[in-house]
Scaffold this motif. Structure first.
Motif, PDB file in Angstrom:
ATOM      1  N   ASP A  73      53.655 -13.277 -74.013  1.00  0.00           N
ATOM      2  CA  ASP A  73      53.230 -11.939 -74.433  1.00  0.00           C
ATOM      3  C   ASP A  73      53.380 -11.771 -75.945  1.00  0.00           C
ATOM      4  OD1 ASP A  73      52.438  -9.155 -73.633  1.00  0.00           O
ATOM      5  OD2 ASP A  73      54.378  -8.699 -74.558  1.00  0.00           O
ATOM      6  N   HIS A  74      54.469 -12.320 -76.506  1.00  0.00           N
ATOM      7  CA  HIS A  74      54.659 -12.232 -77.962  1.00  0.00           C
ATOM      8  C   HIS A  74      53.552 -12.977 -78.686  1.00  0.00           C
ATOM      9  CE1 HIS A  74      57.216 -11.616 -81.572  1.00  0.00           C
ATOM     10  NE2 HIS A  74      56.569 -12.706 -81.990  1.00  0.00           N
ATOM     11  N   ALA A 110      59.934  -8.458 -81.369  1.00  0.00           N
ATOM     12  CA  ALA A 110      58.555  -7.989 -81.514  1.00  0.00           C
ATOM     13  C   ALA A 110      58.432  -6.935 -82.603  1.00  0.00           C
ATOM     14  CB  ALA A 110      58.051  -7.443 -80.183  1.00  0.00           C
ATOM     15  N   ARG A 127      50.515 -13.469 -77.634  1.00  0.00           N
ATOM     16  CA  ARG A 127      49.259 -12.715 -77.522  1.00  0.00           C
ATOM     17  C   ARG A 127      49.222 -11.533 -78.484  1.00  0.00           C
ATOM     18  NH1 ARG A 127      50.520 -13.347 -71.861  1.00  0.00           N
ATOM     19  NH2 ARG A 127      49.258 -15.048 -70.962  1.00  0.00           N
ATOM     20  N   THR A 128      50.360 -10.857 -78.638  1.00  0.00           N
ATOM     21  CA  THR A 128      50.391  -9.653 -79.475  1.00  0.00           C
ATOM     22  C   THR A 128      50.677  -9.951 -80.942  1.00  0.00           C
ATOM     23  OG1 THR A 128      52.723  -9.311 -78.882  1.00  0.00           O
ATOM     24  CG2 THR A 128      51.060  -8.172 -77.542  1.00  0.00           C
ATOM     25  N   HIS A 129      50.970 -11.205 -81.256  1.00  0.00           N
ATOM     26  CA  HIS A 129      51.210 -11.612 -82.642  1.00  0.00           C
ATOM     27  C   HIS A 129      50.382 -12.867 -82.929  1.00  0.00           C
ATOM     28  CE1 HIS A 129      54.712  -9.131 -81.674  1.00  0.00           C
ATOM     29  NE2 HIS A 129      54.878  -8.934 -82.973  1.00  0.00           N
ATOM     30  N   ASP A 137      62.194  -7.162 -77.411  1.00  0.00           N
ATOM     31  CA  ASP A 137      61.625  -5.974 -78.057  1.00  0.00           C
ATOM     32  C   ASP A 137      62.032  -5.906 -79.527  1.00  0.00           C
ATOM     33  OD1 ASP A 137      60.335  -5.166 -75.774  1.00  0.00           O
ATOM     34  OD2 ASP A 137      61.851  -3.682 -75.193  1.00  0.00           O
TER      35      ASP A 137
END
Length: 435
Positions: A203-204, A312, A206-208, A309
């Protein structure tokens, strides 16, 4: 003729630790040999040996290892504490049965962060001449335990973890472009918890999209290490769906990854300490809580526990100066140099006056050696031709050494065995005494 050091390892982490020490001895002109006992549980693949420095690892039976140890100047035991205890106890029995003027300096320590069995691990290693202690807080614990048990502290050496430099490099700053997660075989233990960790890494990524996220498993599928992994990262990640382009699984060594890493994540791997030593920003991930089963309870004083979190959001903690001072003992001397310096001091000391021999003569270890001797006698009794028959020739030769120890062991057996078992064991000692 150069001095010789024999290094003993059974797993990749142990070999890595041993090879760091071997490099220091080699630089001082010592001849180094690396062995794995062939009759104990072990796992060293060709790739793991290459990653640790490409040593020529010889496989020898345990009894041959003990006898070979008495021909060298130093033995470095990178194996687990129970095997260190077995080695030092049996070496002491061998010394008593077959005295010699030449004995090795025995060195041991811990190949990573100590997350459990702190005092037990120290006592397993107490018969060594040099116990390389990783940190000042560990030293305080060991010294206090030894004081209460009558174990002299002479063999405790505050060296620092041999995988680390004398002092940590200044923490790097600037943008985070490459993140490495250092995985562990059994932390977290549950496949669901492991899936959570890998999901957060994906997920990290994908979002970064501007950051490269690398997952570094402890070993390849099919390889082994001391802690047995049941769910390999590759297997779990494959079940989590498509992976983003900026995510990858890598089997490069931590040492080769650190120069290009901006942030290292782990739950409680020793790779975190290596990263701090190299000046790499480090986070001990605490999403799953702080608990002994994760091994991160000992890292609370570091100040480096944080969540995914936090990562992120860019909230990267800074290590506590007091904790750093405990882990990096400083003084301008590397941990491996401290160990080698101490060994070179002790090589010139008569064997009978070295720390390990003094500890073995004390109340704690003399009892343990006596019990070890009693255990060694039981198979010999079983091999006697008839119940109540004479002891074997091997046992007869050992009687002058073993009988006094067996008498001490009798006290221990009386304390811990049921009365019927104790009577049977005592009858065995009596047959030996009167034969």
């Amino acid at each position: 003729m150069p001095r010789e050091v024999l290094l003993v390892a059974a797993y990749d982490s142990q070999l890595k630790w041993a090879m760091g020490i071997a490099a220091e001895f080699d630089a001082r002109g010592w001849r180094c040999s690396v062995v794995t006992p062939s009759d104990i549980r072990s796992s060293l693949s060709d790739e793991q040996v290459t990653a640790a420095g490409g040593a020529d690892v010889q496989r020898v039976p345990w009894d041959d290892l003990l006898r070979r140890a008495r021909t060298v100047d130093c033995v470095v035991l990178a194996v687990q504490g129970t095997l260190v205890a077995r080695f030092t106890d049996e070496l002491e029995l061998l010394r008593r049965a077959e005295p010699s003027h030449h004995e090795p300096v025995v060195v041991t320590g811990w190949v990573g962060i100590i997350i459990e069995k702190l005092v037990a691990g120290y006592l397993d290693r107490a018969g060594s001449d040099v116990i390389a202690v990783n940190s000042a807080d560990n030293l305080r614990e060991f010294t206090a335990a030894g004081r209460h048990l009558g174990v002299p502290p002479d063999n405790l050496l505050l060296s620092g973890l041999p995988l680390l430099p004398a002092t940590p490099a200044p923490p790097a700053d600037g943008p985070i472009r490459t993140i490495v997660f250092a995985d562990q075989p059994t932390v977290p233990g549950s496949r669901w918890d492991r899936a959570y960790v890998y999901h957060r890494l994906l997920d990290h990524a994908r979002t970064h999209p501007g950051q490269q996220v690398l997952l570094k498993p402890r070993h390849r599928p099919g390889e082994g290490t001391f802690h047995v992994m049941h769910d390999h990262p590759e297997t779990i990640v494959a079940k989590l769906g498509r992976t983003p382009a900026n995510f990858a699984i890598t089997y490069d060594t931590i040492a080769s990854l650190l120069p290009r890493t901006d942030l290292l994540l782990t739950v409680s791997s020793t790779a975190g300490l290596e990263a701090i030593g190299a000046g790499v920003r480090t986070v001990f991930v605490s999403d799953l809580g702080v608990h002994e089963k994760h091994g991160n309870q000992v890292l609370v004083p570091s100040g480096l526990l944080a969540t995914f979190d936090d990562v992120a959001a860019g909230r990267i903690p800074i290590a506590s100066p007091a904790w750093l001072a405990d882990v990096f003992v400083g003084g301008g001397v590397s941990p491996v140099a401290r160990i080698a310096d101490r060994v070179e001091e002790l090589v010139g000391v008569p064997a009978a006056q070295r720390p390990g021999r003094r500890v073995a003569a004390g109340p704690y270890l003399s009892g343990r050696v006596a019990v070890r001797s009693a255990r060694a006698l039981m198979p010999e009794l079983a091999r006697d031709p008839a119940a109540g028959g004479p002891p074997s020739a091997t046992t007869r030769r050992a009687l002058p050494v073993l009988l006094p120890l067996a008498r001490r062991a009798d006290l221990a057996l009386r304390a811990f065995l049921p009365a019927s078992w104790h009577r049977a064991a005592r009858a065995g000692w009596y047959r030996l005494r009167v034969s």
